[in-house]
Design a protein around this motif. Structure first.
Motif, PDB file in Angstrom:
ATOM      1  N   GLN A  57      -4.177   4.213   6.725  1.00 30.10           N
ATOM      2  CA  GLN A  57      -3.268   5.359   6.787  1.00 30.10           C
ATOM      3  C   GLN A  57      -3.953   6.697   6.546  1.00 30.10           C
ATOM      4  N   ALA A  58      -5.241   6.665   6.162  1.00 28.97           N
ATOM      5  CA  ALA A  58      -5.961   7.899   5.852  1.00 28.97           C
ATOM      6  C   ALA A  58      -6.330   8.659   7.123  1.00 28.97           C
ATOM      7  N   ALA A  59      -6.401   9.983   7.008  1.00 28.25           N
ATOM      8  CA  ALA A  59      -6.823  10.818   8.133  1.00 28.25           C
ATOM      9  C   ALA A  59      -8.329  10.810   8.274  1.00 28.25           C
ATOM     10  N   LEU A  60      -9.021  10.579   7.152  1.00 28.59           N
ATOM     11  CA  LEU A  60     -10.485  10.603   7.146  1.00 28.59           C
ATOM     12  C   LEU A  60     -10.984   9.953   5.862  1.00 28.59           C
ATOM     13  N   VAL A  61     -12.165   9.332   5.924  1.00 28.51           N
ATOM     14  CA  VAL A  61     -12.741   8.645   4.770  1.00 28.51           C
ATOM     15  C   VAL A  61     -14.161   9.153   4.535  1.00 28.51           C
ATOM     16  N   VAL A  62     -14.496   9.373   3.269  1.00 30.85           N
ATOM     17  CA  VAL A  62     -15.875   9.642   2.849  1.00 30.85           C
ATOM     18  C   VAL A  62     -16.259   8.555   1.865  1.00 30.85           C
ATOM     19  N   ALA A  63     -17.348   7.853   2.134  1.00 32.93           N
ATOM     20  CA  ALA A  63     -17.727   6.722   1.282  1.00 32.93           C
ATOM     21  C   ALA A  63     -19.228   6.501   1.305  1.00 32.93           C
ATOM     22  N   ASN A  64     -19.713   5.888   0.245  1.00 33.43           N
ATOM     23  CA  ASN A  64     -21.111   5.457   0.198  1.00 33.43           C
ATOM     24  C   ASN A  64     -21.266   4.188   1.052  1.00 33.43           C
ATOM     25  N   ASP A  65     -22.494   3.698   1.135  1.00 34.10           N
ATOM     26  CA  ASP A  65     -22.749   2.423   1.798  1.00 34.10           C
ATOM     27  C   ASP A  65     -22.079   1.332   0.964  1.00 34.10           C
ATOM     28  N   PHE A  71      -3.536  12.441   4.481  1.00 36.43           N
ATOM     29  CA  PHE A  71      -4.390  12.584   3.301  1.00 36.43           C
ATOM     30  C   PHE A  71      -5.815  12.160   3.624  1.00 36.43           C
ATOM     31  N   PHE A  72      -6.754  12.672   2.833  1.00 37.39           N
ATOM     32  CA  PHE A  72      -8.152  12.265   2.916  1.00 37.39           C
ATOM     33  C   PHE A  72      -8.416  11.219   1.836  1.00 37.39           C
ATOM     34  N   LEU A  73      -9.372  10.360   2.091  1.00 41.82           N
ATOM     35  CA  LEU A  73      -9.701   9.293   1.134  1.00 41.82           C
ATOM     36  C   LEU A  73     -11.192   9.323   0.826  1.00 41.82           C
ATOM     37  N   ALA A  86       0.838  -1.208   0.000  1.00 37.37           N
ATOM     38  CA  ALA A  86       0.000   0.000   0.000  1.00 37.37           C
ATOM     39  C   ALA A  86       0.870   1.254   0.000  1.00 37.37           C
ATOM     40  N   ALA A  87       1.969   1.231   0.765  1.00 40.98           N
ATOM     41  CA  ALA A  87       2.880   2.377   0.815  1.00 40.98           C
ATOM     42  C   ALA A  87       3.492   2.638  -0.559  1.00 40.98           C
ATOM     43  N   ALA A  88       3.805   1.555  -1.279  1.00 46.37           N
ATOM     44  CA  ALA A  88       4.371   1.699  -2.621  1.00 46.37           C
ATOM     45  C   ALA A  88       3.344   2.287  -3.588  1.00 46.37           C
ATOM     46  N   ILE A  89       2.091   1.860  -3.471  1.00 48.11           N
ATOM     47  CA  ILE A  89       1.013   2.375  -4.334  1.00 48.11           C
ATOM     48  C   ILE A  89       0.792   3.864  -4.060  1.00 48.11           C
TER      49      ILE A  89
END
Length: 272
Positions: free
Chosen positions: A190-198, A115-117, A100-103
């Motif tokens: 690793q994200a600071a915050l996530v916004v996602a649908n159901d 970062f935000f996701l 994941a770090a490489a990506i």
């Protein structure tokens, strides 16, 4: 194990393991038949008329539809298993963290950079917040917080992610289609915050205890919403619809009525 001979092979594989108990969370008759033919003596699951003869421990269906977590835990609870801990667990290996770090590095995200996701996908269109609104959110997040925004998703979400990137004038970067499920979990962690649908990724974010804004439309957070001790806010705006609603709407107004301002306000509350 889709084919007939594959199922026969699977039965012999299970028989060799000499399992004592099979717990079926699915109402499938064929799966419980496989368990019976495998010689598993204790077979637990919700009662259905067709497969009642295959169950040694029938669990009465609940009269009121609960959250799916409680629906499944009710089965294990019936045979004395401790169900006090209701928090999700999604194990992520060190190898997945390295990949994941490489990506993220390839996408321009530095090590330990905050970062935000956003995960704009969903397994059917009515559950998705419009890409135009996700694009506007990316712009607003960039302007207010000046942090990198990473768009995630499966291979089928690449076009959706590209549309958001185009409309937002490059306010984000996309790694859609570049991660396995475990690697996605490592990125989310690793994200600071996530916004996602159901969606599955929303629940993965909850499992990693990442602050999450969950956007709900035609599905009910009382049934499939975030669960456990996670730090999250659910946004939903319903009208005169019965929820959950599995009809294909013309306007998807329940999702479109959630504004960028609503999401930004939720993010502000989570960050306090």
């Amino acid at each position: 194990h889709k084919g007939f001979f594959s199922k026969i092979k699977f039965i012999f594989e299970l028989k060799a393991k000499r399992f004592d108990t099979a717990i079926s969370f699915h109402r499938s008759m064929s799966r419980m038949l496989i368990a019976a033919l495998s010689g598993i003596r204790k077979r637990v699951g919700y009662y259905t008329k067709k497969r009642s003869w295959l169950l040694t421990d029938s669990v009465k269906p609940l009269l009121v539809q609960p959250h799916r977590v409680e629906y499944f835990l009710n089965i294990t609870r019936s045979i004395g298993i401790d169900t006090e801990n209701r928090n999700y667990e999604f194990k992520i290996s060190e190898d997945s963290m390295i990949k994941a770090a490489a990506i993220l590095k390839e996408a321009g995200i530095k090590e330990r950079e905050e970062f935000f996701l956003i995960n704009p996908g969903g397994n059917w269109p009515p559950k998705r917040w419009p890409c135009q609104l996700y694009a506007s959110l990316c712009k607003s997040l960039k302007q207010k917080y000046d942090k990198r925004i990473v768009i995630t998703g499966a291979s089928k979400d690449i076009a959706l992610a590209d549309s958001i990137l185009k409309i937002s004038n490059g306010s984000a970067v996309s790694i859609a289609g570049k991660t396995t499920l475990r690697e996605l979990g490592a990125v989310v962690k690793q994200a600071a915050l996530v916004v996602a649908n159901d969606s599955g990724p929303m629940h993965i974010a909850i499992s990693q205890n990442v602050p999450t804004v969950a956007l709900f439309g035609p599905t009910s957070p009382k049934i499939t919403g975030p669960y456990g001790d996670g730090n999250n806010i659910v946004l939903n705006k319903w009208f005169d619809c019965d929820i959950p609603c599995y009809a294909i709407c013309d306007d998807y107004r329940c999702m479109e009525s959630i504004t960028v301002e609503d999401v930004m306000d939720a993010i502000e509350r989570l960050k306090k």
